[in-house]
Scaffold this motif. Structure first.
Motif, PDB file in Angstrom:
ATOM      1  N   SER A 207       0.812  -1.219   0.000  1.00  5.29           N
ATOM      2  CA  SER A 207       0.000   0.000   0.000  1.00  5.29           C
ATOM      3  C   SER A 207       0.848   1.273   0.000  1.00  5.29           C
ATOM      4  CB  SER A 207      -0.943   0.013   1.208  1.00  5.29           C
ATOM      5  OG  SER A 207      -0.228   0.304   2.393  1.00  5.29           O
ATOM      6  N   ARG A 208       2.127   1.145   0.344  1.00  2.00           N
ATOM      7  CA  ARG A 208       2.993   2.330   0.378  1.00  2.00           C
ATOM      8  C   ARG A 208       3.315   2.775  -1.043  1.00  2.00           C
ATOM      9  NH1 ARG A 208       5.152   4.085   5.126  1.00  2.00           N
ATOM     10  NH2 ARG A 208       6.573   5.327   3.914  1.00  2.00           N
ATOM     11  N   LYS A 209       3.142   4.054  -1.298  1.00  2.00           N
ATOM     12  CA  LYS A 209       3.445   4.603  -2.628  1.00  2.00           C
ATOM     13  C   LYS A 209       4.926   4.961  -2.750  1.00  2.00           C
ATOM     14  CE  LYS A 209      -0.959   4.867  -3.880  1.00  2.00           C
ATOM     15  NZ  LYS A 209      -1.501   3.562  -3.623  1.00  2.00           N
ATOM     16  N   LYS A 210       5.497   5.490  -1.652  1.00  2.00           N
ATOM     17  CA  LYS A 210       6.893   5.945  -1.668  1.00  2.00           C
ATOM     18  C   LYS A 210       7.638   5.357  -0.482  1.00  2.00           C
ATOM     19  CE  LYS A 210       5.972  10.516  -3.595  1.00  2.00           C
ATOM     20  NZ  LYS A 210       6.105  11.953  -3.359  1.00  2.00           N
ATOM     21  N   HIS A 211       8.936   5.307  -0.608  1.00  2.00           N
ATOM     22  CA  HIS A 211       9.842   4.916   0.475  1.00  2.00           C
ATOM     23  C   HIS A 211       9.447   3.592   1.120  1.00  2.00           C
ATOM     24  CE1 HIS A 211      11.296   8.969  -0.047  1.00  2.00           C
ATOM     25  NE2 HIS A 211      10.101   9.454   0.274  1.00  2.00           N
ATOM     26  N   LYS A 212       9.261   2.591   0.283  1.00  2.00           N
ATOM     27  CA  LYS A 212       8.881   1.277   0.811  1.00  2.00           C
ATOM     28  C   LYS A 212      10.054   0.635   1.541  1.00  2.00           C
ATOM     29  CE  LYS A 212       5.427   0.073  -2.635  1.00  2.00           C
ATOM     30  NZ  LYS A 212       4.787  -1.030  -3.325  1.00  2.00           N
ATOM     31  N   PRO A 213       9.796   0.005   2.680  1.00  2.00           N
ATOM     32  CA  PRO A 213      10.864  -0.770   3.326  1.00  2.00           C
ATOM     33  C   PRO A 213      11.131  -2.029   2.497  1.00  2.00           C
ATOM     34  CG  PRO A 213       8.799  -1.059   4.501  1.00  2.00           C
ATOM     35  CD  PRO A 213       8.552  -0.036   3.438  1.00  2.00           C
ATOM     36  N   GLU A 214      12.206  -2.719   2.805  1.00  2.00           N
ATOM     37  CA  GLU A 214      12.575  -3.899   2.030  1.00  2.00           C
ATOM     38  C   GLU A 214      11.577  -5.043   2.155  1.00  2.00           C
ATOM     39  OE1 GLU A 214      16.623  -5.290   2.349  1.00  2.00           O
ATOM     40  OE2 GLU A 214      17.317  -3.243   2.648  1.00  2.00           O
ATOM     41  N   THR A 215      10.996  -5.199   3.343  1.00  2.00           N
ATOM     42  CA  THR A 215      10.090  -6.310   3.578  1.00  2.00           C
ATOM     43  C   THR A 215       9.132  -5.949   4.708  1.00  2.00           C
ATOM     44  OG1 THR A 215       9.980  -8.718   3.937  1.00  2.00           O
ATOM     45  CG2 THR A 215      11.657  -7.511   5.189  1.00  2.00           C
ATOM     46  N   SER A 216       8.390  -6.941   5.149  1.00  2.00           N
ATOM     47  CA  SER A 216       7.460  -6.711   6.251  1.00  2.00           C
ATOM     48  C   SER A 216       7.757  -7.682   7.392  1.00  2.00           C
ATOM     49  CB  SER A 216       6.019  -6.915   5.777  1.00  2.00           C
ATOM     50  OG  SER A 216       5.743  -8.292   5.594  1.00  2.00           O
ATOM     51  N   VAL A 217       7.225  -7.370   8.551  1.00  2.00           N
ATOM     52  CA  VAL A 217       7.382  -8.212   9.734  1.00  2.00           C
ATOM     53  C   VAL A 217       6.878  -9.631   9.462  1.00  2.00           C
ATOM     54  CG1 VAL A 217       6.489  -8.584  12.069  1.00  2.00           C
ATOM     55  CG2 VAL A 217       7.242  -6.314  11.372  1.00  2.00           C
ATOM     56  N   MET A 218       5.662  -9.738   8.953  1.00  2.00           N
ATOM     57  CA  MET A 218       5.046 -11.050   8.753  1.00  2.00           C
ATOM     58  C   MET A 218       5.797 -11.880   7.705  1.00  2.00           C
ATOM     59  SD  MET A 218       2.947 -10.908  11.137  1.00  2.00           S
ATOM     60  CE  MET A 218       1.822 -12.268  11.033  1.00  2.00           C
ATOM     61  N   ASP A 219       6.258 -11.232   6.630  1.00  2.00           N
ATOM     62  CA  ASP A 219       7.032 -11.948   5.621  1.00  2.00           C
ATOM     63  C   ASP A 219       8.351 -12.442   6.201  1.00  2.00           C
ATOM     64  OD1 ASP A 219       5.087 -11.533   3.689  1.00  2.00           O
ATOM     65  OD2 ASP A 219       6.139  -9.850   2.733  1.00  2.00           O
ATOM     66  N   MET A 220       8.994 -11.589   6.976  1.00  2.00           N
ATOM     67  CA  MET A 220      10.280 -11.930   7.569  1.00  2.00           C
ATOM     68  C   MET A 220      10.129 -13.078   8.575  1.00  2.00           C
ATOM     69  SD  MET A 220      12.842  -9.049   8.989  1.00  2.00           S
ATOM     70  CE  MET A 220      14.582  -9.232   8.758  1.00  2.00           C
ATOM     71  N   ALA A 221       9.117 -13.009   9.427  1.00  2.00           N
ATOM     72  CA  ALA A 221       8.888 -14.063  10.416  1.00  2.00           C
ATOM     73  C   ALA A 221       8.603 -15.399   9.723  1.00  2.00           C
ATOM     74  CB  ALA A 221       7.734 -13.687  11.343  1.00  2.00           C
ATOM     75  N   THR A 222       7.785 -15.374   8.686  1.00  2.00           N
ATOM     76  CA  THR A 222       7.473 -16.590   7.941  1.00  2.00           C
ATOM     77  C   THR A 222       8.735 -17.178   7.315  1.00  2.00           C
ATOM     78  OG1 THR A 222       5.226 -15.840   7.497  1.00  2.00           O
ATOM     79  CG2 THR A 222       6.114 -17.537   6.026  1.00  2.00           C
ATOM     80  N   ALA A 223       9.544 -16.333   6.696  1.00  2.00           N
ATOM     81  CA  ALA A 223      10.788 -16.797   6.071  1.00  2.00           C
ATOM     82  C   ALA A 223      11.743 -17.399   7.103  1.00  2.00           C
ATOM     83  CB  ALA A 223      11.467 -15.634   5.335  1.00  2.00           C
ATOM     84  N   MET A 224      11.708 -16.875   8.331  1.00  2.00           N
ATOM     85  CA  MET A 224      12.585 -17.374   9.395  1.00  2.00           C
ATOM     86  C   MET A 224      12.020 -18.623  10.071  1.00  2.00           C
ATOM     87  SD  MET A 224      13.474 -13.694  11.137  1.00  2.00           S
ATOM     88  CE  MET A 224      14.475 -14.351  12.461  1.00  2.00           C
ATOM     89  N   GLY A 225      10.742 -18.913   9.840  1.00  2.00           N
ATOM     90  CA  GLY A 225      10.110 -20.071  10.469  1.00  2.00           C
ATOM     91  C   GLY A 225       9.725 -19.830  11.918  1.00  2.00           C
ATOM     92  N   ILE A 226       9.439 -18.567  12.270  1.00  2.00           N
ATOM     93  CA  ILE A 226       9.080 -18.222  13.644  1.00  2.00           C
ATOM     94  C   ILE A 226       7.727 -17.522  13.665  1.00  2.00           C
ATOM     95  CG2 ILE A 226      11.498 -18.061  14.353  1.00  2.00           C
ATOM     96  CD1 ILE A 226      11.223 -14.991  14.321  1.00  2.00           C
ATOM     97  N   GLU A 227       7.180 -17.365  14.869  1.00  2.00           N
ATOM     98  CA  GLU A 227       5.920 -16.657  15.061  1.00  2.00           C
ATOM     99  C   GLU A 227       6.195 -15.309  15.713  1.00  2.00           C
ATOM    100  OE1 GLU A 227       2.662 -17.766  14.462  1.00  2.00           O
ATOM    101  OE2 GLU A 227       3.572 -19.467  13.413  1.00  2.00           O
ATOM    102  N   LEU A 228       5.460 -14.301  15.307  1.00  2.00           N
ATOM    103  CA  LEU A 228       5.527 -12.992  15.947  1.00  2.00           C
ATOM    104  C   LEU A 228       4.908 -13.116  17.339  1.00  2.00           C
ATOM    105  CD1 LEU A 228       6.012  -9.903  15.545  1.00  2.00           C
ATOM    106  CD2 LEU A 228       3.717  -9.803  14.577  1.00  2.00           C
TER     107      LEU A 228
END
Length: 192
Positions: free
Chosen positions: A104-125
């Motif tokens: 949803s961000r139009k400008k200055h997007k971060p590289e990833t999101s919390v939920m994507d990162m946690a899923t990729a790491m195999g952990i739960e927030l």
């Protein structure tokens, strides 16, 4: 293979496994107050039998989480690890809450999101309740803050929750899920 690489997806090299297990054991012994009724030898057995979980713990460690055992679930026979770094993990900061917020961000997007990162790491927030449990074991996030799992009714309206510790109290706040800050990351949990 260079140090830090793994043989296949979600599997550490033998050298990296040994290094991580040494780090986890040292932290476990240094902070016995977090897990008074737990024996390292039993935790080690579980870790050695679960290479994918060991990989996830390494991801927690690699990103600055300093994972440690904080409990045991006798029904499921699982040890519970949380990120126990004094401040929110440095390698997981400046990220918005989830993929929808990121897109949803139009400008200055971060590289990833919390939920994507946690899923990729195999952990739960961590949930708000788990975050409060963690704060009973020490003083965490006195200068930073950590995103926590957000109820769907709040998320549907565009918000997300985060917590920190100030004035010797744990506070829960809200922000737009698409926001991100250099002092806000997230803490995870893993069951082994």
């Amino acid at each position: 293979m260079t140090k830090g690489e793994h043989n296949s997806k979600n599997e550490l090299s033998l050298e990296n496994q040994e290094e991580l297990l040494h780090t986890l054991k040292e932290r476990f012994e240094k902070h016995m107050d977090r897990h008074q009724e737990v024996e390292w030898s039993k935790v080690l057995e579980k870790l050695e039998a679960n290479p994918a979980k060991l990989w996830s713990l390494n991801e927690m460690e690699r990103t600055g989480g300093e994972p440690d055992v904080v409990g045991y679930d006798p029904e499921k026979e699982e040890y519970i690890f949380y990120d126990c770094s004094a401040e929110t993990p440095k390698g997981r900061r400046s990220v918005c809450y989830d993929r929808e917020a990121l897109e949803s961000r139009k400008k200055h997007k971060p590289e990833t999101s919390v939920m994507d990162m946690a899923t990729a790491m195999g952990i739960e927030l961590l949930t708000e309740e788990q975050y409060r449990e963690l704060q009973k074991l020490g003083e965490f996030d006195r200068k930073s803050s950590s995103w926590v799992q957000t109820p769907s009714d709040i998320r549907k309206l565009g918000g997300a929750l985060f917590c920190d510790r100030r004035y010797d109290h744990v506070f829960v706040y809200h922000n737009g899920a698409d926001s991100y800050y250099s002092a806000r990351g997230f803490r995870g949990s893993l069951r082994v």
